[in-house]
Scaffold this motif. Structure first.
Motif, PDB file in Angstrom:
ATOM      1  N   LYS A   1     -32.919 -72.969  34.356  1.00 48.22           N
ATOM      2  CA  LYS A   1     -33.622 -73.132  33.077  1.00 48.22           C
ATOM      3  C   LYS A   1     -32.646 -73.024  31.902  1.00 48.22           C
ATOM      4  CE  LYS A   1     -38.084 -71.525  34.712  1.00 48.22           C
ATOM      5  NZ  LYS A   1     -39.018 -70.395  34.816  1.00 48.22           N
ATOM      6  N   VAL A   2     -31.767 -72.037  31.974  1.00 44.17           N
ATOM      7  CA  VAL A   2     -30.770 -71.852  30.903  1.00 44.17           C
ATOM      8  C   VAL A   2     -29.829 -73.061  30.851  1.00 44.17           C
ATOM      9  CG1 VAL A   2     -28.776 -70.477  30.179  1.00 44.17           C
ATOM     10  CG2 VAL A   2     -30.891 -69.334  30.883  1.00 44.17           C
TER      11      VAL A   2
ATOM     12  N   GLY B   1     -33.138 -64.174  44.920  1.00 46.44           N
ATOM     13  CA  GLY B   1     -32.180 -65.241  44.652  1.00 46.44           C
ATOM     14  C   GLY B   1     -32.832 -66.449  44.002  1.00 46.44           C
ATOM     15  N   ARG B   2     -34.050 -66.753  44.426  1.00 40.29           N
ATOM     16  CA  ARG B   2     -34.774 -67.878  43.819  1.00 40.29           C
ATOM     17  C   ARG B   2     -35.085 -67.611  42.341  1.00 40.29           C
ATOM     18  NH1 ARG B   2     -39.363 -70.004  47.996  1.00 40.29           N
ATOM     19  NH2 ARG B   2     -37.976 -70.915  49.553  1.00 40.29           N
ATOM     20  N   VAL B   3     -35.481 -66.376  42.032  1.00 37.27           N
ATOM     21  CA  VAL B   3     -35.752 -66.022  40.632  1.00 37.27           C
ATOM     22  C   VAL B   3     -34.469 -66.172  39.812  1.00 37.27           C
ATOM     23  CG1 VAL B   3     -36.355 -64.117  39.075  1.00 37.27           C
ATOM     24  CG2 VAL B   3     -37.700 -64.509  41.152  1.00 37.27           C
ATOM     25  N   PHE B   4     -33.368 -65.659  40.339  1.00 42.70           N
ATOM     26  CA  PHE B   4     -32.073 -65.781  39.660  1.00 42.70           C
ATOM     27  C   PHE B   4     -31.717 -67.261  39.464  1.00 42.70           C
ATOM     28  CE2 PHE B   4     -27.480 -66.343  39.873  1.00 42.70           C
ATOM     29  CZ  PHE B   4     -27.070 -65.536  38.820  1.00 42.70           C
ATOM     30  N   THR B   5     -31.821 -68.044  40.533  1.00 40.20           N
ATOM     31  CA  THR B   5     -31.469 -69.469  40.464  1.00 40.20           C
ATOM     32  C   THR B   5     -32.370 -70.212  39.487  1.00 40.20           C
ATOM     33  OG1 THR B   5     -30.679 -69.412  42.744  1.00 40.20           O
ATOM     34  CG2 THR B   5     -31.169 -71.585  41.821  1.00 40.20           C
ATOM     35  N   SER B   6     -33.664 -69.936  39.556  1.00 41.47           N
ATOM     36  CA  SER B   6     -34.613 -70.595  38.665  1.00 41.47           C
ATOM     37  C   SER B   6     -34.283 -70.326  37.201  1.00 41.47           C
ATOM     38  CB  SER B   6     -36.035 -70.116  38.983  1.00 41.47           C
ATOM     39  OG  SER B   6     -36.957 -70.694  38.104  1.00 41.47           O
ATOM     40  N   ASN B   7     -34.005 -69.077  36.880  1.00 41.09           N
ATOM     41  CA  ASN B   7     -33.664 -68.733  35.491  1.00 41.09           C
ATOM     42  C   ASN B   7     -32.328 -69.337  35.072  1.00 41.09           C
ATOM     43  OD1 ASN B   7     -36.007 -67.293  34.782  1.00 41.09           O
ATOM     44  ND2 ASN B   7     -35.281 -65.515  35.907  1.00 41.09           N
TER      45      ASN B   7
ATOM     46  N   GLY C   1     -28.214 -77.887  27.837  1.00 44.28           N
ATOM     47  CA  GLY C   1     -27.722 -79.243  28.022  1.00 44.28           C
ATOM     48  C   GLY C   1     -26.645 -79.424  29.080  1.00 44.28           C
ATOM     49  N   ILE C   2     -26.330 -78.378  29.818  1.00 43.51           N
ATOM     50  CA  ILE C   2     -25.336 -78.524  30.891  1.00 43.51           C
ATOM     51  C   ILE C   2     -25.961 -79.238  32.097  1.00 43.51           C
ATOM     52  CG2 ILE C   2     -23.891 -77.254  32.544  1.00 43.51           C
ATOM     53  CD1 ILE C   2     -23.479 -75.150  30.311  1.00 43.51           C
ATOM     54  N   ALA C   3     -27.183 -78.844  32.429  1.00 45.91           N
ATOM     55  CA  ALA C   3     -27.921 -79.528  33.498  1.00 45.91           C
ATOM     56  C   ALA C   3     -28.837 -80.563  32.847  1.00 45.91           C
ATOM     57  CB  ALA C   3     -28.738 -78.537  34.301  1.00 45.91           C
ATOM     58  N   PRO C   4     -28.978 -81.725  33.463  1.00 47.13           N
ATOM     59  CA  PRO C   4     -29.824 -82.757  32.847  1.00 47.13           C
ATOM     60  C   PRO C   4     -31.300 -82.369  32.817  1.00 47.13           C
ATOM     61  CG  PRO C   4     -29.068 -83.456  35.020  1.00 47.13           C
ATOM     62  CD  PRO C   4     -28.393 -82.167  34.720  1.00 47.13           C
ATOM     63  N   LYS C   5     -32.021 -82.944  31.878  1.00 46.44           N
ATOM     64  CA  LYS C   5     -33.456 -82.712  31.763  1.00 46.44           C
ATOM     65  C   LYS C   5     -34.116 -83.114  33.085  1.00 46.44           C
ATOM     66  CE  LYS C   5     -37.463 -83.892  29.042  1.00 46.44           C
ATOM     67  NZ  LYS C   5     -37.952 -83.206  27.926  1.00 46.44           N
ATOM     68  N   GLY C   6     -35.011 -82.258  33.564  1.00 43.68           N
ATOM     69  CA  GLY C   6     -35.695 -82.512  34.835  1.00 43.68           C
ATOM     70  C   GLY C   6     -35.144 -81.693  35.993  1.00 43.68           C
ATOM     71  N   THR C   7     -34.028 -81.016  35.774  1.00 38.13           N
ATOM     72  CA  THR C   7     -33.414 -80.213  36.842  1.00 38.13           C
ATOM     73  C   THR C   7     -34.336 -79.079  37.271  1.00 38.13           C
ATOM     74  OG1 THR C   7     -31.209 -80.755  36.027  1.00 38.13           O
ATOM     75  CG2 THR C   7     -31.383 -78.865  37.498  1.00 38.13           C
TER      76      THR C   7
END
Length: 189
Positions: free
Chosen positions: A141-142, A132-138, A147-153
């Protein structure tokens, strides 16, 4: 604190004062605003007596918890207790509730953070598992890249994973407790 002396019958802090650079200073302010005979309770994040400052693995785990949870320096249970005494409190109870197993308390406090390689007990369990962490991390990143999540997320997510891992490993080694309870009173005179 912006309160006058002896304004409150009781005061408490739950998992908050671990962020203070000097516990005695925080506890002294709690003492100041408490009425004589009033009670206080502190539920503190601390290093336990099993923490060995000369052990590099213990140091690594303490740093992971501090960094991941925004704590400048974790204090030992002994330091926390002495800070409460130095502030003037009469101690009625001081106990590490996390590592003292009692009936009804058999499940480790860190269990929800320690989900293993894969966990299908629900969305939250899956998200905390290694897969789940690998899925969430990727996904993060996407989302950041488009640009949906702010820089630094991504960086924030990495810090939170470091925190969770440090908490679990520190809990398993019993060198860290998020449940050091101190209860006491301000003397009547």
């Amino acid at each position: 604190m912006p309160f006058g002396e002896a304004e409150f019958d009781a005061v408490y802090a739950i998992e908050a004062t671990c962020h203070a650079p000097v516990l005695r200073d925080v506890y002294t302010q709690m003492y100041r605003v408490l009425k004589p005979g009033g009670y206080f309770a502190i539920y503190e994040w601390c290093l336990t007596d099993k923490f060995d400052a000369d052990n590099s693995e213990h140091q690594r785990l303490a740093r992971a918890i501090e960094h991941g949870d925004g704590i400048g320096k974790l204090f030992s249970t002994r330091v926390a207790l002495q800070a409460a005494k130095d502030a003037g409190f009469e101690i009625e109870r001081a106990q590490d509730i996390a590592h003292e197993t009692q009936v009804g308390n058999e499940i480790a406090w860190y269990k929800d953070l320690d989900c293993g390689v894969i966990n299908f007990s629900g969305l939250q369990g899956f998200a905390r598992s290694q897969i789940g962490r690998v899925f969430t991390s990727n996904a993060v990143k996407v989302l950041e890249k488009v640009g949906i999540a702010p820089k630094g997320t991504v960086q924030v997510q990495d810090v939170l994973v470091t925190a969770a891992d440090g908490l679990v490993e520190g809990g398993k080694a019993e060198i860290f407790t998020p449940m050091y309870l101190i209860v006491g009173r301000k003397p009547l005179n």
